[in-house]
Structure formats: structure tokens, C-alpha cells
Design an enzyme around this catalytic site. Sequence first.
Site, PDB file in Angstrom:
ATOM      1  N   GLU A 203      -7.602 -34.113 -66.131  1.00  0.00           N
ATOM      2  CA  GLU A 203      -8.345 -32.999 -66.816  1.00  0.00           C
ATOM      3  C   GLU A 203      -9.945 -33.017 -66.327  1.00  0.00           C
ATOM      4  OE1 GLU A 203      -6.722 -35.680 -68.396  1.00  0.00           O
ATOM      5  OE2 GLU A 203      -5.425 -34.468 -69.942  1.00  0.00           O
ATOM      6  N   GLU A 324      -0.820 -15.640 -73.592  1.00  0.00           N
ATOM      7  CA  GLU A 324       0.583 -15.226 -72.872  1.00  0.00           C
ATOM      8  C   GLU A 324       1.750 -15.872 -73.846  1.00  0.00           C
ATOM      9  OE1 GLU A 324       1.053 -16.210 -68.456  1.00  0.00           O
ATOM     10  OE2 GLU A 324       3.248 -16.522 -69.357  1.00  0.00           O
TER      11      GLU A 324
END
Length: 541
Positions: A203, A324
Site C-alpha cells: 500500500e 468497473e
Amino acid sequence: MAWTSALLLLLSASAESQAIHPRPPRKPSIISVDSKAPSDAGIPLEAFVSYSIEFSSFPDFAGNASHPNTFSNNLLNNLGNLTGTKPYIRVGGNTQDYAVFNSSLLDLATIGIVDPAKSPDYPTTLTFGPKYFQSYHTWPDVKFVHGFNLGRNSTAARNALIESVSYACEALAGRLLYWELGNEPDLYSTSSQGAVRPPNWNERWYVHQWLHWTRAIRKAMEKSCPGLASEKEYKYYAPSFANTDATLDPLITWQDGIDKDKDIAVITTHNYISGAEVPGVTLQGTLMNHSSTVESIRPQLNESRLLSALPDRLNPGLPFIMGETNSLYNQGRPGLSNTFGATLWGVDFNLWCATNSIQRVHMHQGTNYRYQAWQPIETNITSKGTKAPYYGSIAVAAFMGDIVTEAPSIVNLPLADEQESAYAAYVDGKLDRVIVINMMEYNATKPNKYINHYPRPVERYEFQLPESCAGKADVQWLMANGSDAITGVTYDGYSYNYELENGMPVRLQNVTRGQTVPVAENGKMWVDVPRSSAAIVRLRK
Ligand SMILES: *[C@@H]1O[C@H](CO)[C@@H](O)[C@H](O)[C@H]1NC(C)=O
Ligand SMILES: *[C@@H]1O[C@H](CO)[C@@H](O)[C@H](O)[C@H]1NC(C)=O
Ligand SMILES: *[C@@H]1O[C@H](CO)[C@@H](O)[C@H](O)[C@H]1NC(C)=O
Ligand SMILES: *[C@@H]1O[C@H](CO)[C@@H](O)[C@H](O)[C@H]1NC(C)=O
Ligand SMILES: *[C@@H]1O[C@H](CO)[C@@H](O)[C@H](O)[C@H]1NC(C)=O
Ligand SMILES: *[C@@H]1O[C@H](CO)[C@@H](O)[C@H](O)[C@H]1NC(C)=O
Ligand SMILES: *[C@@H]1O[C@H](CO)[C@@H](O)[C@H](O)[C@H]1NC(C)=O
Ligand SMILES: *[C@@H]1O[C@H](CO)[C@@H](O)[C@H](O)[C@H]1NC(C)=O
Ligand SMILES: *[C@@H]1O[C@H](CO)[C@@H](O)[C@H](O)[C@H]1NC(C)=O
Ligand SMILES: *[C@@H]1O[C@H](CO)[C@@H](O)[C@H](O)[C@H]1NC(C)=O
């Protein structure tokens, strides 16, 4: 009639109904609908019904300056006429992170190389030139999210990204919704098509790169499009994680300060119910199954809840959307993703998102993809045309209504069976309409279980509505011959097929429309819904 023959009739009817209804008997119950929406009802954002178009396929969908794709534009207009805004188009996906800009590529929009070992469906080596950006000019009144490449990490690819900025911002001025940088970066170190980051990708590293490149893009934009580089205008869809057992956790990404520059406008996540090649995937078990949809979105709802609980410093209450999504990843499976059953799944999926405050849904598609809403051009794989899933977008848009004038409040009406679902929409504080989606499979062309041909069964849905609804209600059908049908789909008696009027609405004379049902003084109402169809019931004011 003598009692014996009545009994015989009853017996034969029940014997027949056992044969006809091999599924466990459905528990009939009265669906009770409150007069007011609960305070946690979902409220969609403008352009709730939106699309994501594969980066490499965008010129096929939109066309170019000399050949605009008017068929696609008509299909977008139909949705705009229902919700008040044409769908927002996110241009991105896997090929966004393969696409490398080359300003010397002057004759073609793109040059792609398909490597069937990686994917037969799209190029995994992709160059695009200045002409690519013409495709942003063919659809009037459409807003776009342009996907910048974060995946390719060679010096040449990073320089090409910065070089593309002036072309992108000039083409998108007046048409830009937001930018995006990187598609599903949580899969960069594990992608089956070749990792683009080492195994220790995490991250902190992602946030560092995201901040570095969004700042570099902004700097380039300050030169070419200073208006778009302002604090107010320079905004992103992020982080666009795939969210499937991935290496990066969205919560940690936000805690690590991805929105440090306050340039994220909307939090985006991706979802696929399952995969095209996953064993055991079926229309009834995987798609036409409300429980499967609920299970599938659970992690995203967890993510949304955790992110919204972060302090303002880390997340100032940004909207959460599906950037998406579609039925089965790897571009869908024929016989499943392209059927009317998948259309019904899409309606349930979108409305379940809406109910749970996922405030916009971008259905993904690309040229020749099995789950596509439409095929924009003729190829030797798929014929140009409106595909069954498009009618799911139409039904969702019809149920949402004009979001610009007044956003509806959407709530789920829990039903007993996983093969059915129902929702209510409230407008201006009042119950305005309900939808029933009967996802019990009925084949139009393939044999149905136990008996080859039996009349299409009909389930009765009984409602207890507020008494103020007494009067009449209008029913609009999302219909086809069965769940396996891939053609002959209509909404409210209209076809949007390419071969009729280039995607504009055409009323079919052989399909029922204009049906009404009574709502009794005490608010009781029922509607009979054939298997594998959906009904929107609009209460008259
Ligand atoms: C739909 O919207 C388009 C574009 O705004 C417009 O040209 C068209 O006439 C509309 N069609 C209907 C049926 O409202
Ligand atoms: C860019 O495109 C030109 C013209 O097609 C080609 O000659 C050149 O090699 C390309 N540059 C790169 C870095 O691929
Ligand atoms: C524009 O589209 C047409 C039709 O697909 C195609 O023949 C032409 O090459 C395209 N022009 C560019 C510059 O890509
Ligand atoms: C760039 O990507 C390659 C894999 O394609 C990887 O091995 C390398 O470590 C990456 N470098 C950086 C700086 O991310
Ligand atoms: C429907 O989905 C749920 C949750 O994934 C699953 O447990 C159930 O078995 C599915 N139903 C069928 C008929 O496959
Ligand atoms: C919710 O998300 C957190 C943080 O990403 C994770 O640790 C936890 O396992 C998730 N819980 C569920 C039920 O998905
Ligand atoms: C189909 O079209 C593609 C690209 O247009 C071409 O490369 C391929 O050879 C064609 N396949 C057949 C079977 O004609
Ligand atoms: C419909 O046909 C498919 C494919 O042959 C089959 O798997 C399915 O069980 C059939 N559905 C019903 C309700 O019989
Ligand atoms: C749907 O069924 C009707 C009646 O059997 C038939 O005439 C029609 O051709 C079918 N439509 C499709 C697309 O198969
Ligand atoms: C209605 O007519 C159209 C074309 O005129 C045909 O394609 C379609 O299959 C028919 N639908 C039904 C349900 O008969």
C-alpha cells in the site's frame, strides 16, 4: 361438476404442477411496502447507469472524427432520455495499463498486438497516438473518465505518460468528468498476465507512486491546460482496486494518505460475480441468484463502511461507486453472459448496489466481449448490434427515472426465495414504483428440466402498499422468450436493436404493453410475473 371429477381435476392439476415445478415450492408471502423510504435508503448519483469501456476498444465504440459511431450514440441517448444524463464513460480497464502513448503514431489511433497466451480478447502490447483522442469528440453531452497508465514502469513508458497529458487534457476540455491513474493496482504483483511490480508491492509503495505521478501529470497539465490543473478541476476516480483477495487493502491505502492532495473526487471499486472459466458457474446458480449477488458485493460494502468511518482528514465523505463491473471476469462466457438471464442479473445487481449506497455503476465492455451491452462494429467474431445486457441498463434507467430533476430513494423488498428480488423507488417522499425480478430459469430454446416443453410458469407477487396508492398501476415488462434467449429482448414493448433504427427505440407490435393492475382501497395489489422476466409497476399519482 360432480365432486369426483372436481377431485380428479384437482389431483391431476397437482400431479402436473409437481412435474412442472420441480424446484422447491416458493413460499408465497405478502410483500409489504412502507409509505416512506427508510433513512438509510440508497440515493443514486447523476448518471447512475454508466459504462466502462476497455481502453483499446474505445475507438471502436466511439468512432472518430470522420466516422463517429452514431449507433453507440443512439444507445447512450436512450439512457440519457430516461435518467436525465447520458451515461458517464470511463475509458480504462486492463489495456489502460498496457497503453503507451507515441506522438509519432500519426496515421492510426492505436496499434495493438494480441498475445493469445495472455488474452485472446484484447492487445497486451498497445501503442496509441494523437488520433486516439478524436474518439472523445463523437458523442455530444457525454462526460468521460480517462484512464492514465500506472502499470508500465519503464522510463520510456513513464515519459510517454507525461507526453500524453497535453493531448488528453486538450481533447477532454468540456467533456471531462475525472481522471484515473492505474487499473486494479492491487493486482500488479500477482497478475496472471505478467506481474508489473515485484512481490513486495504494498500500500505504502502504491500510494507513493500514485502521489508522484498524479503530481507529475498535474505539472504537465499546468502548462497545456491550466484551467484543468486547478485545485477545483483536477480530480480523480481512485483507487480502482479489483478487491479480490488482493495484495493491497483499500483501508490501509487510505490510511497511508492516498488522498493527501485532496484530489480524489470519488472512491471506486471493481467487482465481478465470478469468472468465465470458473468451474460450476451456471446461469441459475451464479447469475440469476440474488444471494450470489449479495455475497459478491459484501466485501465492497465492508470497504465502503470502513472508509466512510475514517476521519475527514483521510476521507472527507467521498461517494463510493462501482467503477468497473460485469457478470463474469475474463470478458464473460457465451451462453451465460450474453443471455437474457444475465440481463435480469444486471438489473438485480445494479439495484442491489443502489440500495446499498453504491451510488453509480459502470458496466464494463469491450469489442467482442461476451458480457457487452452492445457490439459497436462488425467483426468476424461478433455481429454489430444491441445485445441482451443493454436492456438491463434500460430497465435500471427506467426504474431510476429522471435523477437530475429528483433523485429517487431505492430500497430492497426482501423476498423468500433467492431466485427472485424486488425493490421500491420513492420520489418526493412518496412510493412511486416497484420492480419485481423473477429470476427462475425458463429456457426458450434449450430443453427445460423434466419436461421438454411446458408453458412458461407465472409467479404471483402480492403487495401490501400504502392505502394512499389505491387506484391503478401501470406495468412495464422487461421481456424475452426465456433466460437463454440472446435476441428478441424488449422493454415496455420497445426494441433498441441496431437492425431496426440504428439503436433508436422502435415499438414492436407483437409484444404486450400498456397493461394495468388495480390497487385496492386497502392497498392490496398483485402482479403475475412470468419466469425469467421483470415488471416495473408504476403507481398512478
Ligand atoms: C433522446 O435524446 C436525444 C438527445 O438529447 C434527442 O435527440 C432525442 O430526440 C431523444 N429521444 C426521445 C425519444 O426523447
Ligand atoms: C513511435 O512511432 C513511430 C512511428 O510509428 C516509430 O517509428 C517509433 O519507433 C515509435 N517510438 C517508440 C518509442 O515506440
Ligand atoms: C476512422 O474510422 C474509420 C472507420 O473505422 C477508419 O477507416 C479510419 O481509419 C479511422 N481514422 C483514423 C484516423 O483512425
Ligand atoms: C517494474 O516492473 C518489473 C516487472 O515488470 C519489476 O520486476 C520491477 O521491479 C519494477 N520496478 C519498479 C521500480 O517498480
Ligand atoms: C446462490 O448463491 C448462494 C450464495 O453464493 C449459494 O450459496 C447458493 O448455492 C446459490 N444457489 C444455487 C441454486 O446455486
Ligand atoms: C472488512 O475489511 C477489513 C479491512 O479491509 C478486513 O480486515 C475484514 O476482514 C473485512 N471483513 C469482512 C467481513 O469482509
Ligand atoms: C478476424 O479478424 C482479425 C482482425 O481483424 C484477423 O486478424 C483474423 O485473421 C480474422 N480471422 C478470421 C478467421 O478471418
Ligand atoms: C436450461 O437449459 C440449460 C442448458 O441446457 C440447463 O442447464 C438448465 O437446467 C435448463 N433450465 C431449466 C429450468 O430447465
Ligand atoms: C419468441 O417466441 C415467439 C413465439 O413462439 C416466436 O415467434 C419468436 O420467433 C421468438 N423470438 C425469438 C427471438 O426467438
Ligand atoms: C416480434 O417481432 C420481431 C420482428 O418483427 C421478431 O424478431 C420477434 O421475435 C417477435 N417477438 C415475439 C415475442 O414474437
